[in-house]
Design a protein around this motif. Sequence first.
Motif, PDB file in Angstrom:
ATOM      1  N   GLN A  87      11.697   8.681  -2.953  1.00 61.89           N
ATOM      2  CA  GLN A  87      12.295   7.371  -2.710  1.00 61.89           C
ATOM      3  C   GLN A  87      11.825   6.798  -1.378  1.00 61.89           C
ATOM      4  N   SER A  88      11.705   7.670  -0.379  1.00 58.51           N
ATOM      5  CA  SER A  88      11.225   7.228   0.929  1.00 58.51           C
ATOM      6  C   SER A  88       9.794   6.709   0.841  1.00 58.51           C
ATOM      7  N   LEU A  89       8.984   7.386   0.034  1.00 59.71           N
ATOM      8  CA  LEU A  89       7.595   6.940  -0.144  1.00 59.71           C
ATOM      9  C   LEU A  89       7.536   5.584  -0.853  1.00 59.71           C
ATOM     10  N   ARG A  90       8.412   5.378  -1.827  1.00 59.45           N
ATOM     11  CA  ARG A  90       8.428   4.089  -2.529  1.00 59.45           C
ATOM     12  C   ARG A  90       8.754   2.949  -1.553  1.00 59.45           C
ATOM     13  N   LYS A  91       9.729   3.196  -0.686  1.00 64.60           N
ATOM     14  CA  LYS A  91      10.090   2.167   0.296  1.00 64.60           C
ATOM     15  C   LYS A  91       8.924   1.896   1.243  1.00 64.60           C
ATOM     16  N   LYS A  92       8.244   2.947   1.647  1.00 62.93           N
ATOM     17  CA  LYS A  92       7.103   2.776   2.537  1.00 62.93           C
ATOM     18  C   LYS A  92       5.996   1.985   1.855  1.00 62.93           C
ATOM     19  N   GLU A  93       5.810   2.252   0.567  1.00 66.51           N
ATOM     20  CA  GLU A  93       4.793   1.516  -0.183  1.00 66.51           C
ATOM     21  C   GLU A  93       5.147   0.037  -0.273  1.00 66.51           C
ATOM     22  N   GLU A  94       6.424  -0.259  -0.498  1.00 62.48           N
ATOM     23  CA  GLU A  94       6.860  -1.658  -0.573  1.00 62.48           C
ATOM     24  C   GLU A  94       6.656  -2.359   0.761  1.00 62.48           C
ATOM     25  N   THR A  95       6.997  -1.659   1.852  1.00 62.64           N
ATOM     26  CA  THR A  95       6.810  -2.248   3.190  1.00 62.64           C
ATOM     27  C   THR A  95       5.343  -2.516   3.459  1.00 62.64           C
ATOM     28  N   LEU A  96       4.511  -1.557   3.093  1.00 58.58           N
ATOM     29  CA  LEU A  96       3.075  -1.708   3.323  1.00 58.58           C
ATOM     30  C   LEU A  96       2.514  -2.873   2.514  1.00 58.58           C
ATOM     31  N   SER A  97       2.984  -3.006   1.294  1.00 51.71           N
ATOM     32  CA  SER A  97       2.510  -4.108   0.450  1.00 51.71           C
ATOM     33  C   SER A  97       2.871  -5.460   1.065  1.00 51.71           C
ATOM     34  N   GLY A  98       4.061  -5.538   1.669  1.00 51.64           N
ATOM     35  CA  GLY A  98       4.476  -6.792   2.291  1.00 51.64           C
ATOM     36  C   GLY A  98       3.731  -7.108   3.571  1.00 51.64           C
ATOM     37  N   GLN A  99       3.073  -6.112   4.156  1.00 56.06           N
ATOM     38  CA  GLN A  99       2.349  -6.319   5.413  1.00 56.06           C
ATOM     39  C   GLN A  99       0.866  -6.632   5.197  1.00 56.06           C
ATOM     40  N   ARG A 100       0.465  -6.661   3.945  1.00 62.34           N
ATOM     41  CA  ARG A 100      -0.966  -6.865   3.664  1.00 62.34           C
ATOM     42  C   ARG A 100      -1.493  -8.150   4.296  1.00 62.34           C
ATOM     43  N   ASN A 101      -0.708  -9.225   4.253  1.00 62.33           N
ATOM     44  CA  ASN A 101      -1.155 -10.507   4.792  1.00 62.33           C
ATOM     45  C   ASN A 101      -0.680 -10.739   6.222  1.00 62.33           C
ATOM     46  N   VAL A 102      -0.025  -9.748   6.810  1.00 60.52           N
ATOM     47  CA  VAL A 102       0.474  -9.880   8.172  1.00 60.52           C
ATOM     48  C   VAL A 102      -0.395  -9.103   9.149  1.00 60.52           C
ATOM     49  N   LEU A 103      -0.725  -7.876   8.765  1.00 62.60           N
ATOM     50  CA  LEU A 103      -1.536  -7.029   9.644  1.00 62.60           C
ATOM     51  C   LEU A 103      -3.003  -7.392   9.549  1.00 62.60           C
ATOM     52  N   SER A 104      -3.714  -7.052  10.602  1.00 56.91           N
ATOM     53  CA  SER A 104      -5.171  -7.199  10.543  1.00 56.91           C
ATOM     54  C   SER A 104      -5.707  -6.206   9.530  1.00 56.91           C
ATOM     55  N   GLN A 105      -6.913  -6.437   9.078  1.00 61.25           N
ATOM     56  CA  GLN A 105      -7.508  -5.549   8.082  1.00 61.25           C
ATOM     57  C   GLN A 105      -7.587  -4.118   8.607  1.00 61.25           C
ATOM     58  N   GLU A 106      -7.955  -3.985   9.886  1.00 64.73           N
ATOM     59  CA  GLU A 106      -8.079  -2.664  10.481  1.00 64.73           C
ATOM     60  C   GLU A 106      -6.723  -1.959  10.547  1.00 64.73           C
ATOM     61  N   ALA A 107      -5.698  -2.696  10.982  1.00 64.90           N
ATOM     62  CA  ALA A 107      -4.365  -2.100  11.087  1.00 64.90           C
ATOM     63  C   ALA A 107      -3.807  -1.754   9.702  1.00 64.90           C
ATOM     64  N   PHE A 108      -4.048  -2.646   8.742  1.00 67.14           N
ATOM     65  CA  PHE A 108      -3.570  -2.365   7.383  1.00 67.14           C
ATOM     66  C   PHE A 108      -4.259  -1.126   6.812  1.00 67.14           C
ATOM     67  N   GLN A 109      -5.542  -0.972   7.109  1.00 64.58           N
ATOM     68  CA  GLN A 109      -6.278   0.182   6.618  1.00 64.58           C
ATOM     69  C   GLN A 109      -5.701   1.479   7.188  1.00 64.58           C
ATOM     70  N   ARG A 110      -5.327   1.450   8.451  1.00 68.97           N
ATOM     71  CA  ARG A 110      -4.732   2.644   9.071  1.00 68.97           C
ATOM     72  C   ARG A 110      -3.417   2.999   8.400  1.00 68.97           C
ATOM     73  N   GLU A 111      -2.593   1.962   8.165  1.00 65.04           N
ATOM     74  CA  GLU A 111      -1.308   2.205   7.522  1.00 65.04           C
ATOM     75  C   GLU A 111      -1.482   2.730   6.086  1.00 65.04           C
ATOM     76  N   ALA A 112      -2.478   2.167   5.395  1.00 66.31           N
ATOM     77  CA  ALA A 112      -2.744   2.608   4.016  1.00 66.31           C
ATOM     78  C   ALA A 112      -3.198   4.057   3.991  1.00 66.31           C
ATOM     79  N   GLN A 113      -4.041   4.439   4.949  1.00 72.33           N
ATOM     80  CA  GLN A 113      -4.500   5.823   5.019  1.00 72.33           C
ATOM     81  C   GLN A 113      -3.345   6.772   5.334  1.00 72.33           C
ATOM     82  N   SER A 114      -2.453   6.331   6.217  1.00 67.94           N
ATOM     83  CA  SER A 114      -1.280   7.142   6.548  1.00 67.94           C
ATOM     84  C   SER A 114      -0.393   7.339   5.318  1.00 67.94           C
ATOM     85  N   PHE A 115      -0.243   6.277   4.538  1.00 68.88           N
ATOM     86  CA  PHE A 115       0.564   6.372   3.323  1.00 68.88           C
ATOM     87  C   PHE A 115      -0.062   7.339   2.320  1.00 68.88           C
TER      88      PHE A 115
END
Length: 204
Positions: A87-115
Amino acid sequence: MLFRRFHRPHPAAIRQALLHLTVLLCLGAVLVAGAAPAALAQKLPPTVIAIIDTPKILRQSKAGQAVARQVEQYSQDAQKEIAAKEQSLRKKEETLSGQRNVLSQEAFQREAQSFQKDVGDMQRQVQQRKIALDQSMAQGNQQIFRVIEEILKELAREMAFDLVLERTQVAAIVNQQMEITQEVLRRLDQKLPTVTVPAPQTGQ
């Protein structure tokens, strides 16, 4: 669902156990195949065979049922813990999806790799828990198998049989006196009414 129910029996564990329980109770001298002269081999007495149904004993014995109950409980406990992490991972995935257009490409890539790393860790934990649960179940059953082997030796002395075969190895039982499952089950319940299954150890 990342975590699947894996407690229900255990074909691999039972197959391994059946190999252990295919007990050759040699009550006389053992001749190496091909080593004895033909004349000597003809003098060997006929082999007396007994037949045992180990899966039936595991299902119906008090000790076998105790193992099943404890393994079931360990499985349910593990599922609850994994479900919370899932459940925690699902929430993290939802948060990450909402940040796609907020974070820079580099920052989003780091978050995606962490996920993705978290997902991989989760999958490894599931596998570790499955292995640990299988090991706990095997340890619980091993206590039963040791007592069964003692009972087989007792019965061999009393009934004068030389060889024990698993029921699955026999196409048909012509003489029902060869079947000793119920007597083994009765004695097992007397000698080992319960078993304590060790808690699964994942090393975490």
